[in-house]
Design a protein around this motif. Structure first.
Motif, mmCIF file in Angstrom:
data_model
loop_
_atom_site.group_PDB
_atom_site.id
_atom_site.type_symbol
_atom_site.label_atom_id
_atom_site.label_comp_id
_atom_site.label_asym_id
_atom_site.label_seq_id
_atom_site.Cartn_x
_atom_site.Cartn_y
_atom_site.Cartn_z
ATOM 1 N N CYS A 171 42.624 95.675 -22.431
ATOM 2 C CA CYS A 171 42.495 94.245 -22.741
ATOM 3 C C CYS A 171 43.901 93.644 -22.709
ATOM 4 N N PRO A 172 44.458 93.432 -21.506
ATOM 5 C CA PRO A 172 45.874 93.054 -21.378
ATOM 6 C C PRO A 172 46.210 91.632 -21.816
ATOM 7 N N ASP A 173 45.188 90.817 -22.168
ATOM 8 C CA ASP A 173 45.452 89.428 -22.549
ATOM 9 C C ASP A 173 45.127 89.162 -24.016
ATOM 10 N N THR A 174 45.256 90.173 -24.857
ATOM 11 C CA THR A 174 44.970 90.004 -26.284
ATOM 12 C C THR A 174 45.915 88.969 -26.888
ATOM 13 N N PRO A 175 45.384 88.009 -27.672
ATOM 14 C CA PRO A 175 46.258 87.018 -28.315
ATOM 15 C C PRO A 175 47.293 87.694 -29.215
ATOM 16 N N GLN A 176 48.434 87.096 -29.319
ATOM 17 C CA GLN A 176 49.524 87.674 -30.100
ATOM 18 C C GLN A 176 49.150 87.756 -31.574
ATOM 19 N N GLY A 177 49.466 88.885 -32.195
ATOM 20 C CA GLY A 177 49.213 89.086 -33.619
ATOM 21 C C GLY A 177 47.879 89.711 -33.939
ATOM 22 N N VAL A 178 46.994 89.877 -32.942
ATOM 23 C CA VAL A 178 45.669 90.456 -33.179
ATOM 24 C C VAL A 178 45.770 91.978 -33.230
ATOM 25 N N SER A 179 45.125 92.600 -34.230
ATOM 26 C CA SER A 179 45.125 94.059 -34.344
ATOM 27 C C SER A 179 44.247 94.657 -33.250
ATOM 28 N N VAL A 180 44.751 95.740 -32.628
ATOM 29 C CA VAL A 180 44.024 96.351 -31.515
ATOM 30 C C VAL A 180 43.812 97.838 -31.763
ATOM 31 N N ASN A 181 42.902 98.432 -30.983
ATOM 32 C CA ASN A 181 42.673 99.871 -31.060
ATOM 33 C C ASN A 181 43.564 100.589 -30.049
ATOM 34 N N MET A 182 43.330 101.884 -29.852
ATOM 35 C CA MET A 182 44.194 102.679 -28.993
ATOM 36 C C MET A 182 44.128 102.253 -27.529
ATOM 37 N N PHE A 183 43.105 101.497 -27.155
ATOM 38 C CA PHE A 183 42.971 101.035 -25.778
ATOM 39 C C PHE A 183 43.505 99.622 -25.583
ATOM 40 N N ASP A 187 32.647 95.995 -37.287
ATOM 41 C CA ASP A 187 31.201 96.131 -37.468
ATOM 42 C C ASP A 187 30.472 96.442 -36.166
ATOM 43 N N GLY A 188 31.225 96.571 -35.066
ATOM 44 C CA GLY A 188 30.640 97.009 -33.808
ATOM 45 C C GLY A 188 29.596 96.081 -33.230
ATOM 46 N N ASP A 189 29.717 94.777 -33.504
ATOM 47 C CA ASP A 189 28.706 93.841 -32.999
ATOM 48 C C ASP A 189 29.112 93.197 -31.679
ATOM 49 N N GLY A 190 30.251 93.616 -31.127
ATOM 50 C CA GLY A 190 30.695 93.069 -29.853
ATOM 51 C C GLY A 190 31.581 91.854 -29.977
ATOM 52 N N VAL A 191 31.783 91.367 -31.194
ATOM 53 C CA VAL A 191 32.656 90.217 -31.436
ATOM 54 C C VAL A 191 33.881 90.723 -32.199
ATOM 55 N N PRO A 192 35.084 90.634 -31.615
ATOM 56 C CA PRO A 192 36.269 91.162 -32.298
ATOM 57 C C PRO A 192 36.509 90.470 -33.635
ATOM 58 N N ASP A 193 37.149 91.202 -34.537
ATOM 59 C CA ASP A 193 37.336 90.723 -35.907
ATOM 60 C C ASP A 193 38.000 89.353 -35.978
ATOM 61 N N TYR A 194 38.967 89.086 -35.077
ATOM 62 C CA TYR A 194 39.689 87.824 -35.205
ATOM 63 C C TYR A 194 38.813 86.620 -34.843
ATOM 64 N N LYS A 195 37.636 86.868 -34.232
ATOM 65 C CA LYS A 195 36.684 85.796 -33.928
ATOM 66 C C LYS A 195 35.418 85.890 -34.782
ATOM 67 N N ASP A 196 35.253 87.016 -35.478
ATOM 68 C CA ASP A 196 34.005 87.314 -36.183
ATOM 69 C C ASP A 196 33.965 86.611 -37.537
ATOM 70 N N LYS A 197 33.021 85.683 -37.683
ATOM 71 C CA LYS A 197 32.876 84.962 -38.946
ATOM 72 C C LYS A 197 31.915 85.673 -39.895
ATOM 73 N N CYS A 198 31.273 86.734 -39.401
ATOM 74 C CA CYS A 198 30.415 87.579 -40.240
ATOM 75 C C CYS A 198 30.835 89.019 -39.963
ATOM 76 N N ALA A 199 31.948 89.415 -40.570
ATOM 77 C CA ALA A 199 32.612 90.665 -40.194
ATOM 78 C C ALA A 199 31.895 91.917 -40.648
ATOM 79 N N ASP A 200 30.842 91.804 -41.489
ATOM 80 C CA ASP A 200 30.161 92.991 -42.003
ATOM 81 C C ASP A 200 28.711 93.058 -41.551
ATOM 82 N N THR A 201 28.424 92.565 -40.368
ATOM 83 C CA THR A 201 27.055 92.602 -39.846
ATOM 84 C C THR A 201 26.597 94.047 -39.693
ATOM 85 N N PRO A 202 25.381 94.397 -40.166
ATOM 86 C CA PRO A 202 24.883 95.769 -40.018
ATOM 87 C C PRO A 202 24.789 96.167 -38.548
#
Length: 466
Positions: free
Chosen positions: A293-305, A312-327
């Motif tokens: 993901c070479p265009d990640t906004p500055q300051g966003v936490s990233v994984n090893m890739f 929460d694995g819902d496909g929406v990264p944490d910095y955009k996720d307004k419901c961060a604990d979705t089952p």
């Protein structure tokens, strides 16, 4: 004895020539110069007396080495020396002899610039030897009385040695040589059936090359050992290791010399910055050649890739996720909240959803909705062979090619899978590997994170795992 001595000289010389070379295409320091050598040492005769007595001698030489513009040098040399030889034998009368000798000669010298300091050489020539055989009391021996002025004969001279340079034009010279004579009279005896006498020498001294005579030499302004006419980088800083072209060494071939390279082991073909480190366009700490993901906004936490973390694995990264604990498995909108809800309306804490092996049920605005969770398959590598793996350091394992980090080990697969699934929701590439432990005679299920190309990469990532 003479054959053995000559064999030793040639063996030493050839061994130094064959020795691995450390400097390529350098010019011999004697090339195009006049060289003066002075030395002293020990001398023994090969004569009719059984036991040679070591004596002292001194010698000097003056030679010119032709400018071959290479590591090899050939020179014409004139030499001379003076000393004594002696021997003893209880079966001969007198039982000791002590002969004064002097000699001059000329010959050819071959020298090879093997390394920065070492130059072995070999010489061969012809000379004239004068001697006056006497006993240990200084009285002339019977054969000497025939020629009151002493004897002289033509000799064939061979020598091998090493010049060790301690300065630009100055070297320490260590050598050994032999002079074969025409006659058998150095010891004052001429016996039928015996071989001609010979003189064997060994000495140490100094050789000095006169710079003023070196008209054909090539300058080396930056002092890197590569002449200016072949130096493609003539302004290399002092002390820098260079290639045969005179340019600073770049071990990883990234275009940044080792002296400036802060990342000296960059993989081949990777684009680097001025410090020799892989380019990281989005500044997320993951270099572009591994960043998915070479265009990640500055300051966003990233994984090893290099991709934004989605806990929460819902496909929406944490910095955009307004419901961060979705089952897990629930369909969400682009803001990360379950479909049909708005940010702030969905709160899983008081709802306490019922979880079964196949579905999750919860209430939203008095409506019951059921979602089938997605199966998350363990991430595996076709190249990794767990049957040949070994532990290399701490919790890091390798099969000899790739590296993995072992997070934990469990007796049951369900427990291990839950841990791996939890790690994957945090952005880790986690999976479970089955292993039979003979010590405990049972299977264990190892939770692992990987894969890594090197031990150092695995160690760095291991420190980030909580």
């Amino acid at each position: 004895m003479i054959k053995k001595f000559v064999t030793v000289i040639l063996t030493i010389f050839l061994t130094t020539i064959i020795y691995p070379q450390t400097i390529e295409k350098l010019k011999h320091p004697f090339s195009g110069k006049v060289v003066l050598s002075l030395a002293g040492g020990g001398v023994i005769p090969f004569s009719d007396y059984r036991t040679p007595l070591p004596k002292f001698f001194g010698e000097g030489s003056l030679g010119y080495f032709f400018d071959l513009n290479s590591r090899h040098a050939i020179g014409l040399q004139f030499f001379g020396g003076i000393g004594k030889v002696g021997g003893k034998d209880g079966a001969i009368i007198p039982n000791k002899f002590n002969t004064s000798i002097s000699y001059v000669g000329t010959g050819l010298v071959y020298s090879y610039f093997m390394s920065e300091h070492l130059t072995p050489y070999f010489s061969a020539g012809i000379g004239k030897l004068w001697y006056d055989p006497q006993d240990d009391n200084g009285l002339k021996l019977p054969n000497s009385l025939v020629n009151p002025n002493g004897f002289s004969e033509v000799t064939y001279n061979f020598k091998a040695g090493i010049d060790y340079f301690i300065a630009k034009n100055l070297s320490v010279n260590i050598n050994a040589g032999v002079q074969f004579g025409q006659y058998d009279l150095v010891d004052g005896l001429a016996r039928n059936g015996t071989k001609n006498d010979a003189v064997i020498t060994a000495s140490i001294g100094f050789s000095y090359a006169f710079s003023g005579w070196n008209k054909g030499s090539i300058s080396d302004k930056d002092g890197d050992g590569v002449p200016d006419d072949r130096d493609k980088c003539p302004d290399t800083p002092p002390g820098t290791k260079v290639t045969v072209d005179g340019c600073p060494i770049d071990a990883d071939g990234d275009g940044v010399p080792d002296i400036k390279d802060k990342c000296p082991n960059t993989p081949k073909g990777v684009f680097v910055d001025e410090n020799g480190c892989p380019v990281d366009t989005d500044k997320d700490g993951v270099p572009d050649f591994r960043d998915q993901c070479p265009d990640t906004p500055q300051g966003v936490s990233v994984n090893m890739f290099g991709c934004p973390i989605d806990r929460d694995g819902d496909g929406v990264p944490d910095y955009k996720d307004k419901c961060a604990d979705t089952p897990e498995g629930i369909k969400v909108t682009e803001n990360g909240c379950p479909v049909g809800t708005k940010p702030g309306e969905f709160n899983i804490a008081p709802i306490k959803p019922k979880v079964s092996k196949t579905k999750i049920t919860f209430n939203v605005k008095d409506e019951t909705k059921t979602y089938i969770p997605k199966k998350i398959a363990p991430i595996v590598s076709d190249n990794y062979n767990p049957n040949s793996e070994r532990n290399v350091r701490g919790r890091i394992w390798t099969d000899g090619n790739s590296f993995v980090i072992q997070q934990s080990s469990w007796r049951t697969r369900p427990k291990a899978e839950r841990i791996a699934r939890s790690l994957r929701t945090k952005g880790y590439n986690a999976f479970v590997q089955k292993a039979y432990i003979s010590k405990f005679r049972r299977n264990y299920y190892r939770v692992r994170i990987g894969y890594f190309n090197s031990l150092s990469e695995a160690q760095r990532y291991s420190r980030k795992i909580k």
